[in-house]
Motif scaffolding. Structure first.
Motif, PDB file in Angstrom:
ATOM      1  N   ASP A   8       0.828  -1.215   0.000  1.00  0.00           N
ATOM      2  CA  ASP A   8       0.000   0.000   0.000  1.00  0.00           C
ATOM      3  C   ASP A   8       0.860   1.263   0.000  1.00  0.00           C
ATOM      4  O   ASP A   8       0.417   2.321  -0.424  1.00  0.00           O
ATOM      5  CB  ASP A   8      -0.924   0.024   1.223  1.00  0.00           C
ATOM      6  CG  ASP A   8      -1.970  -1.081   1.172  1.00  0.00           C
ATOM      7  OD1 ASP A   8      -2.269  -1.570   0.057  1.00  0.00           O
ATOM      8  OD2 ASP A   8      -2.478  -1.464   2.235  1.00  0.00           O
ATOM      9  N   LYS A   9       2.084   1.135   0.495  1.00  0.00           N
ATOM     10  CA  LYS A   9       2.985   2.288   0.577  1.00  0.00           C
ATOM     11  C   LYS A   9       3.887   2.420  -0.653  1.00  0.00           C
ATOM     12  O   LYS A   9       4.664   3.358  -0.748  1.00  0.00           O
ATOM     13  CB  LYS A   9       3.849   2.183   1.827  1.00  0.00           C
ATOM     14  CG  LYS A   9       3.045   2.252   3.109  1.00  0.00           C
ATOM     15  CD  LYS A   9       3.947   2.123   4.312  1.00  0.00           C
ATOM     16  CE  LYS A   9       3.113   2.137   5.590  1.00  0.00           C
ATOM     17  NZ  LYS A   9       3.950   2.007   6.788  1.00  0.00           N
ATOM     18  N   SER A  10       3.800   1.473  -1.603  1.00  0.00           N
ATOM     19  CA  SER A  10       4.650   1.512  -2.793  1.00  0.00           C
ATOM     20  C   SER A  10       4.337   2.717  -3.666  1.00  0.00           C
ATOM     21  O   SER A  10       3.182   3.101  -3.807  1.00  0.00           O
ATOM     22  CB  SER A  10       4.469   0.232  -3.624  1.00  0.00           C
ATOM     23  OG  SER A  10       4.920  -0.891  -2.918  1.00  0.00           O
ATOM     24  N   ARG A  11       5.401   3.287  -4.229  1.00  0.00           N
ATOM     25  CA  ARG A  11       5.266   4.412  -5.155  1.00  0.00           C
ATOM     26  C   ARG A  11       5.788   3.978  -6.517  1.00  0.00           C
ATOM     27  O   ARG A  11       6.617   3.063  -6.608  1.00  0.00           O
ATOM     28  CB  ARG A  11       6.054   5.609  -4.645  1.00  0.00           C
ATOM     29  CG  ARG A  11       5.544   6.141  -3.298  1.00  0.00           C
ATOM     30  CD  ARG A  11       6.394   7.277  -2.829  1.00  0.00           C
ATOM     31  NE  ARG A  11       7.801   6.907  -3.030  1.00  0.00           N
ATOM     32  CZ  ARG A  11       8.813   7.380  -2.328  1.00  0.00           C
ATOM     33  NH1 ARG A  11       8.599   8.249  -1.395  1.00  0.00           N
ATOM     34  NH2 ARG A  11      10.051   6.999  -2.551  1.00  0.00           N
ATOM     35  N   PRO A  12       5.372   4.617  -7.605  1.00  0.00           N
ATOM     36  CA  PRO A  12       5.795   4.216  -8.951  1.00  0.00           C
ATOM     37  C   PRO A  12       7.312   4.185  -9.160  1.00  0.00           C
ATOM     38  O   PRO A  12       7.807   3.366  -9.920  1.00  0.00           O
ATOM     39  CB  PRO A  12       5.150   5.261  -9.855  1.00  0.00           C
ATOM     40  CG  PRO A  12       3.985   5.753  -9.080  1.00  0.00           C
ATOM     41  CD  PRO A  12       4.390   5.700  -7.631  1.00  0.00           C
ATOM     42  N   ASP A  13       8.063   5.049  -8.474  1.00  0.00           N
ATOM     43  CA  ASP A  13       9.511   5.099  -8.677  1.00  0.00           C
ATOM     44  C   ASP A  13      10.304   4.242  -7.699  1.00  0.00           C
ATOM     45  O   ASP A  13      11.532   4.263  -7.717  1.00  0.00           O
ATOM     46  CB  ASP A  13      10.001   6.552  -8.587  1.00  0.00           C
ATOM     47  CG  ASP A  13       9.525   7.387  -9.760  1.00  0.00           C
ATOM     48  OD1 ASP A  13       9.186   6.809 -10.807  1.00  0.00           O
ATOM     49  OD2 ASP A  13       9.474   8.620  -9.624  1.00  0.00           O
ATOM     50  N   ASP A  14       9.627   3.475  -6.852  1.00  0.00           N
ATOM     51  CA  ASP A  14      10.327   2.611  -5.903  1.00  0.00           C
ATOM     52  C   ASP A  14      11.099   1.520  -6.634  1.00  0.00           C
ATOM     53  O   ASP A  14      10.681   1.045  -7.695  1.00  0.00           O
ATOM     54  CB  ASP A  14       9.342   1.945  -4.939  1.00  0.00           C
ATOM     55  CG  ASP A  14       8.799   2.894  -3.896  1.00  0.00           C
ATOM     56  OD1 ASP A  14       9.324   4.017  -3.769  1.00  0.00           O
ATOM     57  OD2 ASP A  14       7.833   2.505  -3.208  1.00  0.00           O
ATOM     58  N   LEU A  15      12.209   1.112  -6.054  1.00  0.00           N
ATOM     59  CA  LEU A  15      12.978  -0.003  -6.589  1.00  0.00           C
ATOM     60  C   LEU A  15      12.222  -1.300  -6.321  1.00  0.00           C
ATOM     61  O   LEU A  15      11.652  -1.477  -5.252  1.00  0.00           O
ATOM     62  CB  LEU A  15      14.352  -0.064  -5.932  1.00  0.00           C
ATOM     63  CG  LEU A  15      15.263   1.140  -6.170  1.00  0.00           C
ATOM     64  CD1 LEU A  15      16.500   1.040  -5.277  1.00  0.00           C
ATOM     65  CD2 LEU A  15      15.654   1.240  -7.629  1.00  0.00           C
ATOM     66  N   VAL A  16      12.229  -2.196  -7.275  1.00  0.00           N
ATOM     67  CA  VAL A  16      11.550  -3.486  -7.100  1.00  0.00           C
ATOM     68  C   VAL A  16      12.399  -4.402  -6.224  1.00  0.00           C
ATOM     69  O   VAL A  16      11.887  -5.082  -5.344  1.00  0.00           O
ATOM     70  CB  VAL A  16      11.266  -4.148  -8.467  1.00  0.00           C
ATOM     71  CG1 VAL A  16      10.621  -5.520  -8.279  1.00  0.00           C
ATOM     72  CG2 VAL A  16      10.374  -3.257  -9.314  1.00  0.00           C
ATOM     73  N   PHE A  17      13.700  -4.406  -6.456  1.00  0.00           N
ATOM     74  CA  PHE A  17      14.615  -5.242  -5.689  1.00  0.00           C
ATOM     75  C   PHE A  17      15.744  -4.374  -5.118  1.00  0.00           C
ATOM     76  O   PHE A  17      16.849  -4.366  -5.641  1.00  0.00           O
ATOM     77  CB  PHE A  17      15.210  -6.349  -6.572  1.00  0.00           C
ATOM     78  CG  PHE A  17      14.187  -7.271  -7.154  1.00  0.00           C
ATOM     79  CD1 PHE A  17      13.539  -8.195  -6.347  1.00  0.00           C
ATOM     80  CD2 PHE A  17      13.853  -7.211  -8.493  1.00  0.00           C
ATOM     81  CE1 PHE A  17      12.585  -9.044  -6.874  1.00  0.00           C
ATOM     82  CE2 PHE A  17      12.908  -8.062  -9.027  1.00  0.00           C
ATOM     83  CZ  PHE A  17      12.270  -8.983  -8.217  1.00  0.00           C
ATOM     84  N   PRO A  18      15.469  -3.642  -4.038  1.00  0.00           N
ATOM     85  CA  PRO A  18      16.509  -2.789  -3.447  1.00  0.00           C
ATOM     86  C   PRO A  18      17.517  -3.617  -2.648  1.00  0.00           C
ATOM     87  O   PRO A  18      17.252  -4.768  -2.297  1.00  0.00           O
ATOM     88  CB  PRO A  18      15.710  -1.883  -2.513  1.00  0.00           C
ATOM     89  CG  PRO A  18      14.539  -2.707  -2.119  1.00  0.00           C
ATOM     90  CD  PRO A  18      14.200  -3.548  -3.325  1.00  0.00           C
TER      91      PRO A  18
END
Length: 101
Positions: A8-18
């Motif tokens: 729910d806190k994910s944003r479009p520019d977040d890394l998928v595998f940080p």
């Protein structure tokens, strides 16, 4: 699989595998810490991670994704995509129905 990583806190520019610290993963560390061990566990002969790019292009084209869309996702020009990747994509040739007057 990727959608399962979304919260729910994910944003479009977040890394998928940080990384563990939340940063970009260094290519060298990814290959040595994740890629090699995953391939070994699956009993798959080693191949460079870059090979997945070609696999993606081939599968996307075979499933009907447009060349322009594939080029945008991979960062290639359409010309580069066609010259270097599309030669190995084999699909069923369908001739258009010719209308009679």
């Amino acid at each position: 699989m990727l959608l399962n990583r979304k919260t729910d806190k994910s944003r479009p520019d977040d890394l998928v595998f940080p990384s563990k610290q939340g940063n970009h993963i260094d290519d060298h560390n990814f290959r040595n810490r994740a890629w090699k061990s995953i391939l070994e566990k699956l009993n798959i002969t080693y191949r460079k991670p870059y090979n997945t790019r070609h696999s993606f292009v081939s599968h996307a084209a075979a499933l009907g994704m447009g060349i322009a869309d594939i080029a945008e996702i991979t960062g290639h020009s359409e010309r580069t995509l066609l010259e270097n990747y599309m030669g190995s994509v084999k699909g069923k040739v369908v001739l258009p129905e010719i209308l009679k007057d």
